[in-house]
Motif scaffolding. Structure first.
Motif, PDB file in Angstrom:
ATOM      1  N   VAL A 106       0.837  -1.196   0.000  1.00  0.00           N
ATOM      2  CA  VAL A 106       0.000   0.000   0.000  1.00  0.00           C
ATOM      3  C   VAL A 106       0.875   1.252   0.000  1.00  0.00           C
ATOM      4  CG1 VAL A 106      -1.736   1.323   1.279  1.00  0.00           C
ATOM      5  CG2 VAL A 106      -1.880  -1.175   1.204  1.00  0.00           C
ATOM      6  N   GLU A 123      -8.441  -1.407  -3.639  1.00  0.00           N
ATOM      7  CA  GLU A 123      -8.851  -2.593  -2.885  1.00  0.00           C
ATOM      8  C   GLU A 123      -9.486  -3.595  -3.844  1.00  0.00           C
ATOM      9  OE1 GLU A 123      -9.827  -0.588   1.488  1.00  0.00           O
ATOM     10  OE2 GLU A 123     -11.462  -1.052   0.111  1.00  0.00           O
ATOM     11  N   VAL A 160      -3.996   0.885  -2.809  1.00  0.00           N
ATOM     12  CA  VAL A 160      -3.617  -0.516  -2.614  1.00  0.00           C
ATOM     13  C   VAL A 160      -3.023  -1.021  -3.922  1.00  0.00           C
ATOM     14  CG1 VAL A 160      -4.429  -2.843  -2.066  1.00  0.00           C
ATOM     15  CG2 VAL A 160      -5.448  -0.857  -0.909  1.00  0.00           C
ATOM     16  N   GLU A 173      -2.863  -0.656   4.891  1.00  0.00           N
ATOM     17  CA  GLU A 173      -3.413   0.676   4.629  1.00  0.00           C
ATOM     18  C   GLU A 173      -3.205   1.589   5.840  1.00  0.00           C
ATOM     19  OE1 GLU A 173      -7.077   1.184   2.252  1.00  0.00           O
ATOM     20  OE2 GLU A 173      -7.302  -0.994   2.494  1.00  0.00           O
TER      21      GLU A 173
END
Length: 201
Positions: A106, A123, A160, A173
């Protein structure tokens, strides 16, 4: 001598009750009890990797859903960050981090701009529906970043870049955001006054 960059706030609604203390110039010591175990894990990681001392006591209507307690804690955390930053004189202002957690990767970029804006992407499909730890829905990750960003007055980009395991993705994250904020909030001896051509942030 620099003024302490601390905050102590409370938030009480019909859905949650929260007390939070924060020290931006701490060492990452935390004591987190939100009644949502995986959220405790994420906020503990945030404190550790941003070098922010953080204490949270939160209860709420988790028998309905964790949503209210998680969101309201994020709101209060954002407000505490904003308060503790003060006039933002002498800060680095910008921070960026690239953080792996096993297969997850991330990137987070933070600007203590005074202008709330969140760009959140990458994501994997279905992440938002996954119950992490059996209680924390993946969709709450973005929701927490929205709450923090808008209440702290930050510009935040979280991307991400890879990942398969929802636990790893969510934790990476928060760690990436923490590391980026750690850089941005740091006091830079070369910065004179407010780091903006406008003279205010």
């Amino acid at each position: 001598m620099t003024e302490p960059r601390t905050a102590r706030l409370q938030r009480e609604t019909s859905e949650s009750s929260i007390e939070l203390t924060l020290d931006l110039d701490g060492t990452g010591v935390s004591d987190i009890q939100t009644s949502v175990p995986f959220y405790d894990h994420l906020l503990t990681a945030f404190a550790k990797h941003s070098l922010t001392d953080l204490t949270v006591r939160a209860t709420g209507d988790t028998h309905i859903d964790v949503h209210h307690t998680v969101e309201d804690t994020g709101i209060l955390l954002g407000q505490a960050i904003r308060q503790a930053l003060g006039d933002k004189a002498g800060i680095s202002r910008f921070g960026d981090a690239l953080v792996p957690l096993d297969e997850a990767l991330v990137q987070a970029v933070v600007d203590i701009s005074g202008r709330p804006f969140l760009v959140h992407s990458g994501e994997p499909a279905g992440f938002e529906y996954h119950l992490i730890g059996g209680h924390f829905t993946g969709s709450m990750v973005r929701h927490v970043f929205e709450a923090i960003t808008f209440n702290a007055g930050l510009t935040v980009h979280v991307t991400v870049l890879g990942g398969r395991d929802p636990h790893h993705i969510a934790e990476a994250e928060f760690k990436a955001f923490a590391r980026a904020l750690r850089q941005a909030k740091a006091l830079d001896p070369l910065v004179q006054g407010i780091p903006s051509t406008k003279g205010a942030l």
